[in-house]
Every structure is written in C-alpha cells, then in structure tokens.
Motif scaffolding. Sequence first.
Motif, PDB file in Angstrom:
ATOM      1  N   LEU A 308       3.254   5.269  -0.485  1.00 24.25           N
ATOM      2  CA  LEU A 308       2.039   4.464  -0.637  1.00 24.25           C
ATOM      3  C   LEU A 308       2.393   2.984  -0.698  1.00 24.25           C
ATOM      4  CD1 LEU A 308      -0.267   6.351  -3.179  1.00 24.25           C
ATOM      5  CD2 LEU A 308      -0.834   5.712  -0.841  1.00 24.25           C
ATOM      6  N   THR A 309       3.488   2.674  -1.413  1.00 24.42           N
ATOM      7  CA  THR A 309       3.937   1.281  -1.530  1.00 24.42           C
ATOM      8  C   THR A 309       4.282   0.727  -0.150  1.00 24.42           C
ATOM      9  OG1 THR A 309       4.845   1.818  -3.694  1.00 24.42           O
ATOM     10  CG2 THR A 309       5.613  -0.231  -2.673  1.00 24.42           C
ATOM     11  N   LYS A 310       5.048   1.547   0.614  1.00 23.54           N
ATOM     12  CA  LYS A 310       5.443   1.140   1.961  1.00 23.54           C
ATOM     13  C   LYS A 310       4.200   0.877   2.829  1.00 23.54           C
ATOM     14  CE  LYS A 310       8.405   4.171   3.835  1.00 23.54           C
ATOM     15  NZ  LYS A 310       9.100   5.034   4.743  1.00 23.54           N
ATOM     16  N   TRP A 311       3.247   1.785   2.727  1.00 25.91           N
ATOM     17  CA  TRP A 311       2.041   1.729   3.542  1.00 25.91           C
ATOM     18  C   TRP A 311       1.175   0.533   3.186  1.00 25.91           C
ATOM     19  CZ3 TRP A 311      -0.064   3.267   7.838  1.00 25.91           C
ATOM     20  CH2 TRP A 311      -1.452   3.318   7.982  1.00 25.91           C
ATOM     21  N   VAL A 312       0.919   0.338   1.897  1.00 28.57           N
ATOM     22  CA  VAL A 312       0.044  -0.757   1.469  1.00 28.57           C
ATOM     23  C   VAL A 312       0.702  -2.109   1.772  1.00 28.57           C
ATOM     24  CG1 VAL A 312      -1.068  -1.838  -0.524  1.00 28.57           C
ATOM     25  CG2 VAL A 312      -1.101   0.643  -0.283  1.00 28.57           C
ATOM     26  N   SER A 313       2.043  -2.184   1.628  1.00 29.42           N
ATOM     27  CA  SER A 313       2.748  -3.450   1.865  1.00 29.42           C
ATOM     28  C   SER A 313       2.650  -3.867   3.321  1.00 29.42           C
ATOM     29  CB  SER A 313       4.232  -3.334   1.510  1.00 29.42           C
ATOM     30  OG  SER A 313       4.384  -2.832   0.222  1.00 29.42           O
ATOM     31  N   ASN A 314       2.915  -2.914   4.212  1.00 33.18           N
ATOM     32  CA  ASN A 314       2.914  -3.266   5.629  1.00 33.18           C
ATOM     33  C   ASN A 314       2.630  -2.049   6.511  1.00 33.18           C
ATOM     34  OD1 ASN A 314       3.219  -4.455   8.103  1.00 33.18           O
ATOM     35  ND2 ASN A 314       5.151  -5.480   7.602  1.00 33.18           N
ATOM     36  N   PRO A 315       1.349  -1.715   6.643  1.00 30.76           N
ATOM     37  CA  PRO A 315       0.983  -0.508   7.403  1.00 30.76           C
ATOM     38  C   PRO A 315       1.474  -0.531   8.855  1.00 30.76           C
ATOM     39  CG  PRO A 315      -0.995  -1.731   6.715  1.00 30.76           C
ATOM     40  CD  PRO A 315       0.170  -2.390   6.064  1.00 30.76           C
ATOM     41  N   GLU A 316       1.522  -1.727   9.416  1.00 36.49           N
ATOM     42  CA  GLU A 316       1.885  -1.867  10.834  1.00 36.49           C
ATOM     43  C   GLU A 316       3.293  -1.350  11.126  1.00 36.49           C
ATOM     44  OE1 GLU A 316       1.023  -2.873  14.772  1.00 36.49           O
ATOM     45  OE2 GLU A 316      -0.346  -2.889  13.076  1.00 36.49           O
ATOM     46  N   THR A 317       4.215  -1.474  10.149  1.00 36.72           N
ATOM     47  CA  THR A 317       5.580  -0.991  10.387  1.00 36.72           C
ATOM     48  C   THR A 317       5.627   0.534  10.324  1.00 36.72           C
ATOM     49  OG1 THR A 317       6.106  -1.192   8.042  1.00 36.72           O
ATOM     50  CG2 THR A 317       6.732  -3.040   9.448  1.00 36.72           C
ATOM     51  N   VAL A 318       4.682   1.129   9.587  1.00 38.86           N
ATOM     52  CA  VAL A 318       4.663   2.591   9.461  1.00 38.86           C
ATOM     53  C   VAL A 318       3.948   3.218  10.657  1.00 38.86           C
ATOM     54  CG1 VAL A 318       3.930   4.523   8.015  1.00 38.86           C
ATOM     55  CG2 VAL A 318       4.622   2.372   6.946  1.00 38.86           C
ATOM     56  N   LYS A 319       2.843   2.599  11.040  1.00 41.05           N
ATOM     57  CA  LYS A 319       1.990   3.163  12.088  1.00 41.05           C
ATOM     58  C   LYS A 319       1.513   2.029  12.988  1.00 41.05           C
ATOM     59  CE  LYS A 319      -1.751   6.571  12.204  1.00 41.05           C
ATOM     60  NZ  LYS A 319      -2.687   7.347  11.392  1.00 41.05           N
ATOM     61  N   PRO A 320       2.339   1.641  13.955  1.00 38.87           N
ATOM     62  CA  PRO A 320       1.969   0.497  14.808  1.00 38.87           C
ATOM     63  C   PRO A 320       0.610   0.724  15.473  1.00 38.87           C
ATOM     64  CG  PRO A 320       4.233   1.176  15.197  1.00 38.87           C
ATOM     65  CD  PRO A 320       3.625   2.220  14.315  1.00 38.87           C
ATOM     66  N   GLY A 321      -0.247  -0.276  15.404  1.00 37.52           N
ATOM     67  CA  GLY A 321      -1.570  -0.145  16.016  1.00 37.52           C
ATOM     68  C   GLY A 321      -2.640   0.268  15.024  1.00 37.52           C
ATOM     69  N   THR A 322      -2.235   0.662  13.809  1.00 37.98           N
ATOM     70  CA  THR A 322      -3.216   1.126  12.832  1.00 37.98           C
ATOM     71  C   THR A 322      -4.283   0.072  12.575  1.00 37.98           C
ATOM     72  OG1 THR A 322      -3.544   1.878  10.563  1.00 37.98           O
ATOM     73  CG2 THR A 322      -1.785   0.298  10.910  1.00 37.98           C
ATOM     74  N   LEU A 323      -5.497   0.532  12.273  1.00 42.20           N
ATOM     75  CA  LEU A 323      -6.591  -0.404  12.023  1.00 42.20           C
ATOM     76  C   LEU A 323      -6.540  -0.942  10.597  1.00 42.20           C
ATOM     77  CD1 LEU A 323      -9.509   1.321  13.950  1.00 42.20           C
ATOM     78  CD2 LEU A 323      -7.812  -0.305  14.758  1.00 42.20           C
ATOM     79  N   MET A 324      -5.653  -0.374   9.767  1.00 45.10           N
ATOM     80  CA  MET A 324      -5.489  -0.904   8.406  1.00 45.10           C
ATOM     81  C   MET A 324      -4.709  -2.214   8.502  1.00 45.10           C
ATOM     82  SD  MET A 324      -4.807   0.260   4.831  1.00 45.10           S
ATOM     83  CE  MET A 324      -3.635  -0.341   3.622  1.00 45.10           C
ATOM     84  N   PRO A 325      -5.304  -3.328   7.999  1.00 46.31           N
ATOM     85  CA  PRO A 325      -4.623  -4.611   8.128  1.00 46.31           C
ATOM     86  C   PRO A 325      -3.510  -4.772   7.094  1.00 46.31           C
ATOM     87  CG  PRO A 325      -6.708  -4.899   6.987  1.00 46.31           C
ATOM     88  CD  PRO A 325      -6.605  -3.436   7.317  1.00 46.31           C
ATOM     89  N   THR A 326      -2.565  -5.636   7.405  1.00 46.64           N
ATOM     90  CA  THR A 326      -1.568  -6.007   6.411  1.00 46.64           C
ATOM     91  C   THR A 326      -2.229  -7.033   5.495  1.00 46.64           C
ATOM     92  OG1 THR A 326       0.195  -5.612   7.970  1.00 46.64           O
ATOM     93  CG2 THR A 326       0.735  -6.985   6.078  1.00 46.64           C
ATOM     94  N   LEU A 327      -2.258  -6.735   4.190  1.00 42.63           N
ATOM     95  CA  LEU A 327      -3.078  -7.529   3.278  1.00 42.63           C
ATOM     96  C   LEU A 327      -2.353  -8.739   2.728  1.00 42.63           C
ATOM     97  CD1 LEU A 327      -4.566  -4.436   1.483  1.00 42.63           C
ATOM     98  CD2 LEU A 327      -5.771  -5.903   3.089  1.00 42.63           C
ATOM     99  N   GLY A 328      -1.037  -8.792   2.914  1.00 39.90           N
ATOM    100  CA  GLY A 328      -0.272  -9.933   2.416  1.00 39.90           C
ATOM    101  C   GLY A 328      -0.240  -9.999   0.900  1.00 39.90           C
ATOM    102  N   LEU A 329      -0.185  -8.837   0.244  1.00 36.77           N
ATOM    103  CA  LEU A 329      -0.140  -8.802  -1.222  1.00 36.77           C
ATOM    104  C   LEU A 329       1.298  -9.004  -1.699  1.00 36.77           C
ATOM    105  CD1 LEU A 329      -2.402  -5.662  -1.745  1.00 36.77           C
ATOM    106  CD2 LEU A 329      -3.072  -8.042  -2.070  1.00 36.77           C
TER     107      LEU A 329
END
Length: 345
Positions: A308-329
């Motif tokens: 979850l940490t990996k995903w919330v931090s930078n979804p694009e690296t986990v699933k390129p193209g995902t519609l979940m934005p990188t939030l810059g937290l």
Amino acid sequence: MKNLRTITRLFFCAFPIILLTGCQGSLSTFSSVTPNAAATSNLTGIVFWIAAVVFVVVEGLLMIAIFKFRKKSKEDPTKSGMPKQVEGNRVFETLWTMAPTLVLAVLFILTFITLQSVIQPPQDASAAAAGPNVMHIQVTGHQWWWQFDYPAQKITTADEIHIPIDTVVMVDIKSADVIHSFWVPQFGGKVDAIPGHNNNTWFKASQTGVFKGECGEYCGAEHAQMAFQVIVDSPEDFQTWVKGQQASAVDVHGDAAEGKLIFMTGACSGCHGIQGTNAAGKTAPNLTHLASRKIFSGGVLNNTPENLTKWVSNPETVKPGTLMPTLGLSQDEVAKLVAYLETLK
Ligand code: CUA
C-alpha cells in the motif's frame, strides 16, 4: 551446424510442453467448478475425440496410399505401382459425402444443446429470481479494475467477489469506459463488458476456494493487470463476510486519524468512496473495507502495508498508465494514510 540442428530439435520437443503448461493451474478452463463451465469443457472433450478418430482414419488411409502405391522402381516405369483408376464409384461417393455430413450434424446438435444449458440458469433459478438460493451481482469493468455491487446486500467492493457455494449467482456485466471482458476460466466462458449495454451470465460454484479471474479483452495499457478473484465461501463464511462489508467505518485515532484527514481533505476522497464518511467518489475503487481484501489495484499487488505504501507513494511505477495520480505526499503523510487504510477492515 550440427549444434543448431540439435537446438532446433530440442526446441520443437520442448515447445508443446511449454504450451501445455498453460493448461494447468487456476486459470485452466479444464478444471471447471460450475455446471456451465463443465458443459463447455465436456463438449470440448467430445469434439476432441471425434476429431481424433477422424484424424487417425484419414491420416491412416493416406499413409496406406503413400506406402502401398509408391513408385517401386526407378528403372522400370511399368512397375510404378499405379493403382486401378476408379471414377464415379457410387458407393464411395455416397460414403465420403455422408460421413462428414453426419459428423458435422452430430457436432451441431451437441453444440446447440450445450449452448442452451450454458446460457440458461437452472429452472428453479429463473422461476424464483429472488429466492434464497439465487443472488445478483452487478459487475462493472473500469480501466483497469473491476467493481462489484451486491444490490440486495447493499455492498460495493472491488477486485474480489465473495459468493456462497451451491448458489445460483446471476451476474450483470457492464463497463464504465471501454470494452472489457469478464472471465473466470474455471467458471465458464468470457462475457464482454460493454459501455451502455448490459450483458449477463450466471454461475453456481460447486466447491469452496479462491478462483482467479482476468479481463479477457484488450482494453488499454494495463489490460494484463486487470485481474480479480472469486472467493467461494461456505454459507456461514459468506454471511460473516456480508455482515463485515455492511458495517460502516470505525472511529480512528492517532496516526490513522491524521491519515483520515489527509484522505478526506486531499485528492483521495474525490475518486474513492468510504461508506460512513464524507468520501463519496465513484470513479475509483470503493475502499470501505479495503483492508479485508487480499489483493488490490486490479490484482497487481497483495494487500500488505508495504505494498500500500509503494502504491500510494508512486502508483505509476507499480502500474504504468494507471488513472490513480501520484499525489506527491511526504513519507510521513503516506505512512499516516496507510495507517488509516489499514483500519478499513
Ligand atoms: Cu479490461 Cu482488458
């Protein structure tokens, strides 16, 4: 050169084995657990054996012809072994017209009967569409995850379907964006999820366990990462799951409370919904009971705090193209957000 030949031979020996390994495991269409899937795989078996008999007979006759009538001597053309030429033999003509016609007619009838039993749910199910042994699930395909709604139970979830064993489940399938295809190989054939059009299927699982599902229609960058799981529960386990899913979110304290604030005031709540809170987003997976799921993000990741940490931090690296934005937290904010998500049991 000799080495190359050996390698080529090895490859052609190994190739069928590599192909056949695809027929094993939880995405196999041959280990069916529902009556409609069983009907389809039985038909496949029948077609295979009919084809096998035809193959052996035809190839056998061909081999006999090749060896019996081959040219026996190079020197003497009169010993060519040419057979007696026959044309318009009524018996042969009738036989080789009738045989394929008969085979095709049998296949047609068997396919037609099987199609009916695949499409039609058991009689008792359609007669009592709201009876105790029938339930409804609405499936919605999204780029790139699956949403599951249980209208009668008022449950909305993602990535995982729970169903009770030996129960007819009527499934309505639609799409929120592009064409997807809902497919649980052990439960039967694919059914397209089409925007603006409802499709449906049904199943009745005969054993408990976890069964994998996939999107079966190319739908964009992350088509291959659009998996889900069907979990077939005992009736008791299913009831426990339903009760858990119907419960509203619990009160949170400490880091989780700070995480909740980030969730509600930041971008998260605009897309994700959490029942019992102000988060009412509908375009991304509903997270009311996220922590109860084994997988998330279209089955890409197992549901652990690290992932979850990996995903919330930078979804694009986990699933390129995902519609979940990188939030810059910040790391600290991500940790608090994950602490909150972990309370959503
Ligand atoms: Cu959705 Cu492929």
